[in-house]
Design a protein around this motif. Structure first.
Motif, mmCIF file in Angstrom:
data_model
loop_
_atom_site.group_PDB
_atom_site.id
_atom_site.type_symbol
_atom_site.label_atom_id
_atom_site.label_comp_id
_atom_site.label_asym_id
_atom_site.label_seq_id
_atom_site.Cartn_x
_atom_site.Cartn_y
_atom_site.Cartn_z
ATOM 1 N N ARG A 199 123.034 53.898 24.581
ATOM 2 C CA ARG A 199 122.470 54.632 25.709
ATOM 3 C C ARG A 199 121.157 55.307 25.325
ATOM 4 N NH1 ARG A 199 127.951 55.697 25.684
ATOM 5 N NH2 ARG A 199 127.629 57.604 24.489
ATOM 6 N N GLY A 200 120.272 55.386 26.298
ATOM 7 C CA GLY A 200 119.012 56.075 26.073
ATOM 8 C C GLY A 200 118.087 55.909 27.246
ATOM 9 N N LYS A 201 116.944 56.543 27.179
ATOM 10 C CA LYS A 201 115.962 56.420 28.252
ATOM 11 C C LYS A 201 115.460 54.982 28.333
ATOM 12 C CE LYS A 201 114.344 61.190 28.507
ATOM 13 N NZ LYS A 201 113.151 62.081 28.504
ATOM 14 N N ALA A 202 115.098 54.583 29.542
ATOM 15 C CA ALA A 202 114.700 53.198 29.781
ATOM 16 C C ALA A 202 113.499 52.797 28.928
ATOM 17 C CB ALA A 202 114.388 53.001 31.270
ATOM 18 N N GLU A 203 112.545 53.693 28.754
ATOM 19 C CA GLU A 203 111.366 53.366 27.950
ATOM 20 C C GLU A 203 111.752 53.079 26.507
ATOM 21 O OE1 GLU A 203 108.138 54.334 25.072
ATOM 22 O OE2 GLU A 203 109.990 55.464 25.451
ATOM 23 N N GLY A 220 111.705 52.273 14.502
ATOM 24 C CA GLY A 220 111.617 53.724 14.588
ATOM 25 C C GLY A 220 111.995 54.312 15.923
ATOM 26 N N VAL A 221 112.492 53.500 16.852
ATOM 27 C CA VAL A 221 112.836 53.994 18.189
ATOM 28 C C VAL A 221 114.346 54.144 18.351
ATOM 29 C CG1 VAL A 221 112.578 53.572 20.678
ATOM 30 C CG2 VAL A 221 110.755 52.905 19.110
ATOM 31 N N THR A 222 115.122 53.415 17.561
ATOM 32 C CA THR A 222 116.579 53.441 17.752
ATOM 33 C C THR A 222 117.172 54.830 17.534
ATOM 34 O OG1 THR A 222 116.928 52.729 15.449
ATOM 35 C CG2 THR A 222 116.890 51.013 17.157
ATOM 36 N N GLY A 223 116.483 55.704 16.799
ATOM 37 C CA GLY A 223 116.970 57.067 16.601
ATOM 38 C C GLY A 223 117.026 57.875 17.878
ATOM 39 N N GLU A 224 116.355 57.415 18.929
ATOM 40 C CA GLU A 224 116.370 58.096 20.220
ATOM 41 C C GLU A 224 117.557 57.663 21.067
ATOM 42 O OE1 GLU A 224 112.564 57.619 22.146
ATOM 43 O OE2 GLU A 224 111.506 57.739 20.229
ATOM 44 N N LEU A 225 118.317 56.685 20.572
ATOM 45 C CA LEU A 225 119.446 56.137 21.321
ATOM 46 C C LEU A 225 120.756 56.687 20.775
ATOM 47 C CD1 LEU A 225 118.214 52.428 21.446
ATOM 48 C CD2 LEU A 225 117.691 54.302 23.037
ATOM 49 N N SER A 226 121.829 56.531 21.550
ATOM 50 C CA SER A 226 123.146 57.014 21.134
ATOM 51 C C SER A 226 124.196 56.013 21.593
ATOM 52 C CB SER A 226 123.420 58.399 21.731
ATOM 53 O OG SER A 226 123.455 58.334 23.154
ATOM 54 N N GLY A 227 125.432 56.278 21.194
ATOM 55 C CA GLY A 227 126.527 55.420 21.610
ATOM 56 C C GLY A 227 127.100 54.630 20.449
ATOM 57 N N PRO A 228 128.277 54.052 20.641
ATOM 58 C CA PRO A 228 128.960 53.345 19.557
ATOM 59 C C PRO A 228 128.232 52.115 19.034
ATOM 60 C CG PRO A 228 130.100 53.033 21.663
ATOM 61 C CD PRO A 228 129.099 54.105 21.875
ATOM 62 N N GLY A 229 127.301 51.566 19.815
ATOM 63 C CA GLY A 229 126.562 50.394 19.357
ATOM 64 C C GLY A 229 125.230 50.729 18.713
ATOM 65 N N GLN A 230 124.892 52.014 18.650
ATOM 66 C CA GLN A 230 123.569 52.405 18.153
ATOM 67 C C GLN A 230 123.350 52.003 16.700
ATOM 68 O OE1 GLN A 230 122.688 54.869 15.795
ATOM 69 N NE2 GLN A 230 120.472 54.909 16.199
ATOM 70 N N ALA A 231 124.341 52.222 15.850
ATOM 71 C CA ALA A 231 124.186 51.914 14.428
ATOM 72 C C ALA A 231 123.966 50.420 14.212
ATOM 73 C CB ALA A 231 125.412 52.394 13.655
ATOM 74 N N LYS A 232 124.678 49.604 14.963
ATOM 75 C CA LYS A 232 124.525 48.155 14.859
ATOM 76 C C LYS A 232 123.098 47.746 15.201
ATOM 77 C CE LYS A 232 126.562 43.877 16.698
ATOM 78 N NZ LYS A 232 127.652 43.347 17.564
ATOM 79 N N LEU A 233 122.577 48.317 16.275
ATOM 80 C CA LEU A 233 121.226 47.979 16.716
ATOM 81 C C LEU A 233 120.197 48.513 15.715
ATOM 82 C CD1 LEU A 233 120.131 46.432 19.112
ATOM 83 C CD2 LEU A 233 119.853 48.590 20.327
ATOM 84 N N ALA A 234 120.426 49.709 15.187
ATOM 85 C CA ALA A 234 119.505 50.287 14.210
ATOM 86 C C ALA A 234 119.436 49.444 12.951
ATOM 87 C CB ALA A 234 119.921 51.718 13.879
ATOM 88 N N ASP A 235 120.576 48.970 12.475
ATOM 89 C CA ASP A 235 120.590 48.117 11.287
ATOM 90 C C ASP A 235 119.810 46.838 11.513
ATOM 91 O OD1 ASP A 235 122.094 49.913 9.868
ATOM 92 O OD2 ASP A 235 124.008 48.894 10.197
ATOM 93 N N ARG A 236 119.934 46.298 12.726
ATOM 94 C CA ARG A 236 119.284 45.037 13.031
ATOM 95 C C ARG A 236 117.776 45.175 13.161
ATOM 96 N NH1 ARG A 236 122.001 42.574 18.078
ATOM 97 N NH2 ARG A 236 123.723 42.340 16.599
ATOM 98 N N ILE A 237 117.315 46.274 13.740
ATOM 99 C CA ILE A 237 115.880 46.433 14.024
ATOM 100 C C ILE A 237 115.151 47.206 12.926
ATOM 101 C CG2 ILE A 237 114.214 47.453 15.631
ATOM 102 C CD1 ILE A 237 116.203 46.794 17.873
ATOM 103 N N ASP A 238 115.780 48.260 12.427
ATOM 104 C CA ASP A 238 115.112 49.117 11.446
ATOM 105 C C ASP A 238 115.542 48.862 9.998
ATOM 106 O OD1 ASP A 238 113.744 50.521 13.500
ATOM 107 O OD2 ASP A 238 115.526 51.724 13.866
ATOM 108 N N GLY A 239 116.628 48.114 9.837
ATOM 109 C CA GLY A 239 117.164 47.893 8.504
ATOM 110 C C GLY A 239 116.297 47.011 7.616
#
Length: 207
Positions: A173-177, A188-207
């Motif tokens: 979850r997060g703002k549309a932008e 560097g944007v995934t830190g603005e998001l939350s929810g149970p899938g956030q870590a998965k997405l952060a690893d994929r994009i920022d990892g």
């Protein structure tokens, strides 16, 4: 409101914003790796002046690799002063050539994402009209050149400020932008998001 009108408005506002930047800001690094503000602006306008033959030639020389094709359009414009680039963007507020394809969708999504690529590092946020964000989100997910669908597969994206959601899996979850920038692969944007899938997405994009 038509996509072409939205693209024209986005480009007009983009040019007005760029006109306020200092010479130092024009050399600031953006969210596009290795690109300064002037490089991003050069990219946004570099396809408008290509006819069908010119576009085919650029793509062929780049071996149909989008990243190489985008980089190939920069040298011609990087010799121009910031005020010249702003004037060109104003002149091409009505998209032409490839950016005008799909009713202006390419121009809208390109200008919207790239304006944020510049604004975020400069710490100069804005409120993006919802009527532009919604089609940009849908397009970015499925546009082959953006590859958003593969980037966010396996999670469900939910906008907290718009009536929009997409995908299956644990929620992010997060703002549309912010969701749009993550779909576009911006680090560097995934830190603005939350929810149970956030870590998965952060690893994929920022990892």
């Amino acid at each position: 409101m038509s996509l072409k009108r939205m693209a024209r408005d986005e480009r007009t506002e983009f040019a007005a914003f760029l006109a306020t930047l200092s010479p130092e800001q024009w050399d600031t690094q953006t969210l596009c790796a290795g690109w300064r503000v002037r490089d991003v602006v050069a990219h946004v306008i570099s396809y408008d002046e290509l006819d069908a033959r010119g576009l085919a030639s650029r793509l062929a020389k780049a071996r149909f690799n989008p990243d190489r094709a985008n980089a190939a359009g920069l040298p011609e414009y990087n010799v121009r002063q910031p005020e010249e680039l702003v004037a060109l963007l104003d002149e091409h507020a009505e998209p032409r050539g490839l950016p005008a394809a799909f009713g202006g969708m390419i121009a809208l999504v390109d200008a919207l994402i790239h304006q944020q690529d510049i604004r975020r590092p400069l710490g100069m946020p804005r409120e993006i009209p919802a009527e532009r964000l919604l089609p940009a989100l849908r397009c970015a997910l499925f546009a082959p050149v953006i590859r958003g669908f593969w980037r966010v597969r396996g999670v469900r994206l939910v906008a907290t400020d718009l009536d929009w959601a997409s995908g299956k899996g644990p929620e992010v979850r997060g703002k549309a932008e912010a969701l749009l920038m993550v779909i576009a692969g911006r680090r560097g944007v995934t830190g603005e998001l939350s929810g149970p899938g956030q870590a998965k997405l952060a690893d994929r994009i920022d990892g």
